[in-house]
Motif scaffolding. Structure first.
Motif, PDB file in Angstrom:
ATOM      1  N   UNK A  60       0.852  -1.191   0.000  1.00  0.00           N
ATOM      2  CA  UNK A  60       0.000   0.000   0.000  1.00  0.00           C
ATOM      3  C   UNK A  60       0.883   1.235   0.000  1.00  0.00           C
ATOM      4  N   UNK A  61       0.628   2.142  -0.930  1.00  0.00           N
ATOM      5  CA  UNK A  61       1.399   3.384  -1.046  1.00  0.00           C
ATOM      6  C   UNK A  61       2.900   3.104  -1.134  1.00  0.00           C
ATOM      7  N   UNK A  62       3.239   2.038  -1.867  1.00  0.00           N
ATOM      8  CA  UNK A  62       4.636   1.731  -2.131  1.00  0.00           C
ATOM      9  C   UNK A  62       5.355   0.945  -1.055  1.00  0.00           C
ATOM     10  N   UNK A  63       4.659   0.585   0.022  1.00  0.00           N
ATOM     11  CA  UNK A  63       5.296  -0.121   1.127  1.00  0.00           C
ATOM     12  C   UNK A  63       4.628  -1.467   1.372  1.00  0.00           C
ATOM     13  N   UNK A  64       5.422  -2.458   1.744  1.00  0.00           N
ATOM     14  CA  UNK A  64       4.874  -3.740   2.175  1.00  0.00           C
ATOM     15  C   UNK A  64       4.376  -3.575   3.607  1.00  0.00           C
ATOM     16  N   UNK A  65       3.076  -3.806   3.802  1.00  0.00           N
ATOM     17  CA  UNK A  65       2.496  -3.591   5.129  1.00  0.00           C
ATOM     18  C   UNK A  65       2.200  -4.897   5.860  1.00  0.00           C
ATOM     19  N   UNK A  66       2.193  -6.011   5.125  1.00  0.00           N
ATOM     20  CA  UNK A  66       1.915  -7.302   5.759  1.00  0.00           C
ATOM     21  C   UNK A  66       2.344  -8.406   4.808  1.00  0.00           C
ATOM     22  N   UNK A  67       2.862  -9.497   5.346  1.00  0.00           N
ATOM     23  CA  UNK A  67       3.192 -10.651   4.522  1.00  0.00           C
ATOM     24  C   UNK A  67       3.056 -11.916   5.341  1.00  0.00           C
ATOM     25  N   UNK A  68       2.786 -13.026   4.659  1.00  0.00           N
ATOM     26  CA  UNK A  68       2.641 -14.293   5.350  1.00  0.00           C
ATOM     27  C   UNK A  68       1.729 -15.241   4.611  1.00  0.00           C
ATOM     28  N   UNK A 125      -5.214  -1.707   4.839  1.00  0.00           N
ATOM     29  CA  UNK A 125      -5.094  -0.567   3.917  1.00  0.00           C
ATOM     30  C   UNK A 125      -6.051   0.582   4.222  1.00  0.00           C
ATOM     31  N   UNK A 126      -7.142   0.324   4.946  1.00  0.00           N
ATOM     32  CA  UNK A 126      -8.177   1.363   5.118  1.00  0.00           C
ATOM     33  C   UNK A 126      -7.626   2.608   5.817  1.00  0.00           C
ATOM     34  N   UNK A 127      -6.935   2.423   6.942  1.00  0.00           N
ATOM     35  CA  UNK A 127      -6.438   3.582   7.691  1.00  0.00           C
ATOM     36  C   UNK A 127      -5.332   4.294   6.914  1.00  0.00           C
ATOM     37  N   UNK A 128      -4.514   3.518   6.196  1.00  0.00           N
ATOM     38  CA  UNK A 128      -3.429   4.131   5.418  1.00  0.00           C
ATOM     39  C   UNK A 128      -3.968   4.963   4.260  1.00  0.00           C
ATOM     40  N   UNK A 129      -4.981   4.438   3.579  1.00  0.00           N
ATOM     41  CA  UNK A 129      -5.570   5.179   2.462  1.00  0.00           C
ATOM     42  C   UNK A 129      -6.302   6.408   2.968  1.00  0.00           C
ATOM     43  N   UNK A 130      -6.985   6.299   4.118  1.00  0.00           N
ATOM     44  CA  UNK A 130      -7.682   7.456   4.689  1.00  0.00           C
ATOM     45  C   UNK A 130      -6.683   8.550   5.060  1.00  0.00           C
ATOM     46  N   UNK A 131      -5.547   8.151   5.628  1.00  0.00           N
ATOM     47  CA  UNK A 131      -4.535   9.135   6.016  1.00  0.00           C
ATOM     48  C   UNK A 131      -3.942   9.829   4.793  1.00  0.00           C
ATOM     49  N   UNK A 132      -3.776   9.057   3.709  1.00  0.00           N
ATOM     50  CA  UNK A 132      -3.206   9.640   2.482  1.00  0.00           C
ATOM     51  C   UNK A 132      -4.143  10.641   1.854  1.00  0.00           C
ATOM     52  N   UNK A 133      -5.453  10.409   2.005  1.00  0.00           N
ATOM     53  CA  UNK A 133      -6.432  11.291   1.399  1.00  0.00           C
ATOM     54  C   UNK A 133      -6.777  12.481   2.279  1.00  0.00           C
ATOM     55  N   UNK A 134      -6.365  12.409   3.533  1.00  0.00           N
ATOM     56  CA  UNK A 134      -6.709  13.480   4.483  1.00  0.00           C
ATOM     57  C   UNK A 134      -5.951  14.776   4.158  1.00  0.00           C
ATOM     58  N   UNK A 172     -19.951   6.633  12.142  1.00  0.00           N
ATOM     59  CA  UNK A 172     -19.378   5.341  12.530  1.00  0.00           C
ATOM     60  C   UNK A 172     -17.875   5.320  12.268  1.00  0.00           C
ATOM     61  N   UNK A 173     -17.446   5.906  11.155  1.00  0.00           N
ATOM     62  CA  UNK A 173     -16.020   5.961  10.845  1.00  0.00           C
ATOM     63  C   UNK A 173     -15.259   6.789  11.884  1.00  0.00           C
ATOM     64  N   UNK A 174     -15.918   7.799  12.401  1.00  0.00           N
ATOM     65  CA  UNK A 174     -15.275   8.645  13.408  1.00  0.00           C
ATOM     66  C   UNK A 174     -15.161   7.922  14.750  1.00  0.00           C
ATOM     67  N   UNK A 175     -16.132   7.061  15.054  1.00  0.00           N
ATOM     68  CA  UNK A 175     -16.195   6.410  16.362  1.00  0.00           C
ATOM     69  C   UNK A 175     -15.501   5.049  16.407  1.00  0.00           C
ATOM     70  N   UNK A 176     -15.391   4.367  15.241  1.00  0.00           N
ATOM     71  CA  UNK A 176     -14.902   2.989  15.216  1.00  0.00           C
ATOM     72  C   UNK A 176     -13.950   2.787  14.046  1.00  0.00           C
ATOM     73  N   UNK A 177     -13.264   1.651  14.046  1.00  0.00           N
ATOM     74  CA  UNK A 177     -12.381   1.315  12.931  1.00  0.00           C
ATOM     75  C   UNK A 177     -13.181   0.552  11.877  1.00  0.00           C
ATOM     76  N   UNK A 178     -13.860   1.324  11.032  1.00  0.00           N
ATOM     77  CA  UNK A 178     -14.628   0.736   9.935  1.00  0.00           C
ATOM     78  C   UNK A 178     -13.635   0.374   8.831  1.00  0.00           C
ATOM     79  N   UNK A 179     -13.543  -0.923   8.518  1.00  0.00           N
ATOM     80  CA  UNK A 179     -12.543  -1.347   7.543  1.00  0.00           C
ATOM     81  C   UNK A 179     -13.115  -1.517   6.143  1.00  0.00           C
TER      82      UNK A 179
END
Length: 295
Positions: free
Chosen positions: A207-215, A286-295, A241-248
């Motif tokens: 995500x965004x050029x980085x390996x964030x998980x493998x296995x 990827x959800x939190x990373x993409x949200x941060x990139x768009x913020x 809901x997105x503000x209050x919880x981790x909606x993935x």
């Protein structure tokens, strides 16, 4: 045989950093590379396929330096890019025969047997004498798969290979990949989670050029087991809901908006537990990373 990628980085002339210190070890067998559009998947595939130079880092295929010994890599490589052109006036039979000759298969009988086998494997035998310019999108994709398999490659890279394939063709392609993946390194780059879940014993999420998980997909899914909760909500309430919880993830079902939330405990009694799958793993990463990139 294994492919070792170490601290690979690539920044384009427009300033976009497509790869950021990517490190992966890819063993023999099927390896899934998951990521959204723009994640860096195609940049990584083009670099591994010797079509572009990395800025830094190293890649080795056994004792071959992939970034420096490109001719050696190409002799062992089968590559199906996400987008590719065809010569419109030549038949698939003649084109595959020509590519086989370029790859060093000089014996006419051997070349004939190979081409016929590939055309049958990819379900193109009945249209082998038709010009490539008359092929549908799915047929061109199958031709691309056939040419990638010429020369008994030891490393096969397929970038979004099931795009344009109907369900029956997709199943046929999956079966073909599973067959060749037993003795070859096959890198399947895709944004379709089910393709990786069904085919691959090893995977990574980029995500965004980085390996964030493998296995291993099964082991990674176990990591979110019991932590996925779902609920049908009004679309107008989604941002709260997105503000209050981790909606993935969210999706529509029968006109309702269904949300999936990642939480160690039940968010509230209105949520019900949902069986975890690889898609939940993917979106949780990827959800939190993409949200941060768009913020």
């Amino acid at each position: 045989m294994a492919l070792h990628i170490n601290n690979l980085s690539k920044t384009y002339s427009n300033g976009v950093q497509a790869l950021k210190n990517v490190t992966l070890t890819i063993p023999q067998g099927m390896f899934g590379l998951l990521g959204p559009n723009g994640a860096g998947k195609s940049s990584l595939m083009r670099t591994l396929a010797t079509l572009q130079q990395a800025d830094s880092g190293s890649v080795t295929l056994n004792d071959i330096d992939v970034l420096k010994e490109k001719d050696k890599v190409r002799k062992l490589l089968g590559y199906l890019p996400q987008e590719f052109g065809v010569y419109p006036k030549i038949s698939s039979y003649n084109m595959l025969s020509h590519i086989a000759a370029l790859k060093g298969i000089s014996n006419k009988g051997e070349r004939k047997d190979l081409v016929e086998s590939l055309l049958k494997k990819t379900n193109l035998w009945d249209v082998r004498n038709k010009s490539l310019g008359t092929y549908s999108g799915g047929m061109k994709q199958r031709f691309g798969i056939a040419q990638a398999l010429i020369g008994d490659p030891r490393l096969i890279i397929v970038d979004e290979p099931t795009a344009g394939l109907d369900p029956a063709e997709r199943v046929r392609f999956h079966n073909l990949l599973s067959e060749i993946g037993a003795n070859t390194i096959v890198i399947l780059s895709t944004h379709i989670v089910d393709d990786v879940s069904n085919l691959c014993n090893n995977m990574a999420i980029i995500c965004l050029g980085e390996v964030v998980l493998q296995g291993n997909p099964i082991s990674l899914t176990e990591g979110v087991k019991g932590k996925i909760w779902k609920k049908a909500i009004e679309k107008s309430d989604l941002e709260q809901y997105k503000a209050d919880m981790q909606v993935i993830s969210t999706h529509l079902k029968s006109g309702q908006t269904i949300i999936h939330v990642l939480s160690d405990v039940q968010p509230d009694p209105s949520f019900e537990s949902s069986p975890a799958n690889l898609e939940d793993v993917y979106f949780s990463e990827i959800s939190s990373r993409m949200d941060s990139a768009l913020a």
